[in-house]
Motif scaffolding. Structure first.
Motif, PDB file in Angstrom:
ATOM      1  N   ALA A  28       0.852  -1.108  -0.111  1.00  0.00           N
ATOM      2  CA  ALA A  28      -0.191  -0.020   0.015  1.00  0.00           C
ATOM      3  C   ALA A  28       0.844   1.187   0.090  1.00  0.00           C
ATOM      4  N   PRO A  29       0.457   2.206  -0.740  1.00  0.00           N
ATOM      5  CA  PRO A  29       1.204   3.372  -0.590  1.00  0.00           C
ATOM      6  C   PRO A  29       1.356   3.992   0.885  1.00  0.00           C
ATOM      7  N   PHE A  30       2.785   4.583   1.057  1.00  0.00           N
ATOM      8  CA  PHE A  30       2.875   5.396   2.486  1.00  0.00           C
ATOM      9  C   PHE A  30       1.983   6.456   2.467  1.00  0.00           C
ATOM     10  N   ASP A  31       1.464   6.730   3.600  1.00  0.00           N
ATOM     11  CA  ASP A  31       0.623   8.243   3.894  1.00  0.00           C
ATOM     12  C   ASP A  31       2.035   8.882   4.534  1.00  0.00           C
ATOM     13  N   ALA A  32       1.789  10.271   4.605  1.00  0.00           N
ATOM     14  CA  ALA A  32       2.658  11.418   4.990  1.00  0.00           C
ATOM     15  C   ALA A  32       3.523  10.931   6.170  1.00  0.00           C
ATOM     16  N   GLU A  33       3.163  10.458   7.348  1.00  0.00           N
ATOM     17  CA  GLU A  33       4.014  10.309   8.126  1.00  0.00           C
ATOM     18  C   GLU A  33       4.678   8.929   8.087  1.00  0.00           C
ATOM     19  N   GLN A  34       4.289   7.980   7.248  1.00  0.00           N
ATOM     20  CA  GLN A  34       5.003   6.764   6.940  1.00  0.00           C
ATOM     21  C   GLN A  34       6.141   7.253   6.086  1.00  0.00           C
ATOM     22  N   ILE A  35       6.142   8.414   5.218  1.00  0.00           N
ATOM     23  CA  ILE A  35       6.939   8.833   4.376  1.00  0.00           C
ATOM     24  C   ILE A  35       8.057   9.289   5.350  1.00  0.00           C
ATOM     25  N   LYS A  36       7.561   9.974   6.277  1.00  0.00           N
ATOM     26  CA  LYS A  36       8.721  10.673   7.101  1.00  0.00           C
ATOM     27  C   LYS A  36       9.268   9.756   7.922  1.00  0.00           C
ATOM     28  N   GLU A  37       8.698   8.773   8.485  1.00  0.00           N
ATOM     29  CA  GLU A  37       9.377   7.615   8.944  1.00  0.00           C
ATOM     30  C   GLU A  37      10.367   6.817   8.314  1.00  0.00           C
ATOM     31  N   ALA A  38       9.856   6.558   7.058  1.00  0.00           N
ATOM     32  CA  ALA A  38      10.735   5.724   6.288  1.00  0.00           C
ATOM     33  C   ALA A  38      12.097   6.473   6.106  1.00  0.00           C
ATOM     34  N   LEU A  39      12.062   7.934   6.130  1.00  0.00           N
ATOM     35  CA  LEU A  39      13.260   8.660   5.909  1.00  0.00           C
ATOM     36  C   LEU A  39      13.986   9.033   7.326  1.00  0.00           C
ATOM     37  N   ARG A  40      13.835   8.106   8.191  1.00  0.00           N
ATOM     38  CA  ARG A  40      14.383   8.514   9.572  1.00  0.00           C
ATOM     39  C   ARG A  40      16.161   8.480   9.438  1.00  0.00           C
ATOM     40  N   ALA A  41      16.602   7.664   8.458  1.00  0.00           N
ATOM     41  CA  ALA A  41      18.131   7.550   8.469  1.00  0.00           C
ATOM     42  C   ALA A  41      18.703   8.633   7.771  1.00  0.00           C
ATOM     43  N   TYR A  42      17.968   9.387   6.841  1.00  0.00           N
ATOM     44  CA  TYR A  42      18.437  10.465   6.028  1.00  0.00           C
ATOM     45  C   TYR A  42      18.851  11.704   6.750  1.00  0.00           C
ATOM     46  N   ASP A  43      19.562  12.647   6.264  1.00  0.00           N
ATOM     47  CA  ASP A  43      19.686  14.141   6.644  1.00  0.00           C
ATOM     48  C   ASP A  43      18.365  14.553   7.117  1.00  0.00           C
ATOM     49  N   SER A  44      18.499  15.451   8.297  1.00  0.00           N
ATOM     50  CA  SER A  44      16.920  15.976   8.528  1.00  0.00           C
ATOM     51  C   SER A  44      16.628  16.871   7.531  1.00  0.00           C
ATOM     52  N   GLN A  45      17.496  17.626   6.768  1.00  0.00           N
ATOM     53  CA  GLN A  45      17.035  18.398   5.987  1.00  0.00           C
ATOM     54  C   GLN A  45      16.379  18.018   4.861  1.00  0.00           C
ATOM     55  N   VAL A  46      16.889  16.890   4.292  1.00  0.00           N
ATOM     56  CA  VAL A  46      16.411  15.986   3.412  1.00  0.00           C
ATOM     57  C   VAL A  46      15.043  15.511   3.620  1.00  0.00           C
ATOM     58  N   ARG A  47      14.986  14.904   4.910  1.00  0.00           N
ATOM     59  CA  ARG A  47      13.750  14.310   5.477  1.00  0.00           C
ATOM     60  C   ARG A  47      12.507  15.409   5.140  1.00  0.00           C
ATOM     61  N   GLU A  48      12.908  16.679   5.834  1.00  0.00           N
ATOM     62  CA  GLU A  48      11.935  17.643   5.938  1.00  0.00           C
ATOM     63  C   GLU A  48      11.473  18.010   4.680  1.00  0.00           C
ATOM     64  N   GLN A  49      12.512  18.501   3.965  1.00  0.00           N
ATOM     65  CA  GLN A  49      11.977  18.921   2.498  1.00  0.00           C
ATOM     66  C   GLN A  49      11.134  17.904   1.804  1.00  0.00           C
ATOM     67  N   ILE A  50      11.550  16.677   1.847  1.00  0.00           N
ATOM     68  CA  ILE A  50      10.655  15.636   1.078  1.00  0.00           C
ATOM     69  C   ILE A  50       9.272  15.487   1.502  1.00  0.00           C
ATOM     70  N   TYR A  51       9.128  15.436   3.055  1.00  0.00           N
ATOM     71  CA  TYR A  51       8.074  15.442   3.976  1.00  0.00           C
ATOM     72  C   TYR A  51       7.082  16.515   3.766  1.00  0.00           C
ATOM     73  N   ASN A  52       7.600  17.747   3.600  1.00  0.00           N
ATOM     74  CA  ASN A  52       6.943  18.936   3.436  1.00  0.00           C
ATOM     75  C   ASN A  52       6.417  19.020   2.032  1.00  0.00           C
ATOM     76  N   LEU A  53       7.189  18.696   1.086  1.00  0.00           N
ATOM     77  CA  LEU A  53       6.936  18.740  -0.304  1.00  0.00           C
ATOM     78  C   LEU A  53       5.595  17.564  -0.689  1.00  0.00           C
TER      79      LEU A  53
END
Length: 179
Positions: A28-53
């Motif tokens: 199933a496609p990720f929802d916004a929170e799952q997207i953010k959680e899946a990016l937890r190992a990435y740089d916080s700037q990358v994570r926030e930019q992708i999540y916000n977009l």
């Protein structure tokens, strides 16, 4: 092929006579929170930019809600300046960037083995596209026999124009002499 024949060809049907098989799983496609959680190992700037977009842009969210594409987008986010290419982003664009980056990475690995005639990024792309074209023209599935692969490579090698090798930018550090 109908659906059952396709499943049998992929080895995802019911087990037959002890032959290996697997079951298809649809993610199933990720929802916004799952997207953010899946990016937890990435740089916080990358994570926030992708999540916000993803929150603001439905088309972008459609791309990154797919787990496999999310990881590719995150991996290329800063290197390819994807935040500046939002209007161009499609799943095909992302996959093309990923494949090209893979070609470059493999080409740079080859520098570690001097004396071996390694393929440049452009040559690697030439052969991959040639093999894919052969497979499509013969309506092959996602596999090709060793004999067919060797025959196709020989034909491609005979036909490769010097310009494929010579047009390699020097900045990549790859050799730019004809194959």
């Amino acid at each position: 092929l109908d659906e059952e024949e396709m499943k049998a060809a992929l080895g995802i049907s019911k087990p037959l006579g002890g032959r290996p098989y697997s079951e298809a799983v649809r993610l199933a496609p990720f929802d916004a929170e799952q997207i953010k959680e899946a990016l937890r190992a990435y740089d916080s700037q990358v994570r926030e930019q992708i999540y916000n977009l993803a929150l603001k842009n439905e088309r972008f969210r459609d791309i990154v809600s797919r787990p496999s594409l999310l990881q590719i987008v995150a991996g290329l986010w800063q290197q390819e300046r994807l935040s500046q290419k939002i209007d161009e982003l499609t799943s095909a664009f992302v996959m093309d960037l990923f494949v090209r980056q893979s070609y470059r990475r493999e080409g740079l690995k080859d520098k570690d083995f001097p004396g071996i005639m390694a393929l440049t990024t452009a040559e690697r792309e030439y052969f991959m596209l040639g093999i894919a074209s052969y497979m499509a023209s013969k309506e092959l599935p996602n596999q090709i026999s060793g004999r067919q692969l060797n025959q196709t490579i020989k034909q491609l090698l005979t036909a490769i124009p010097d310009s494929v090798s010579v047009n390699t930018p020097m900045i990549t550090g790859e050799v730019n002499r004809p194959l």
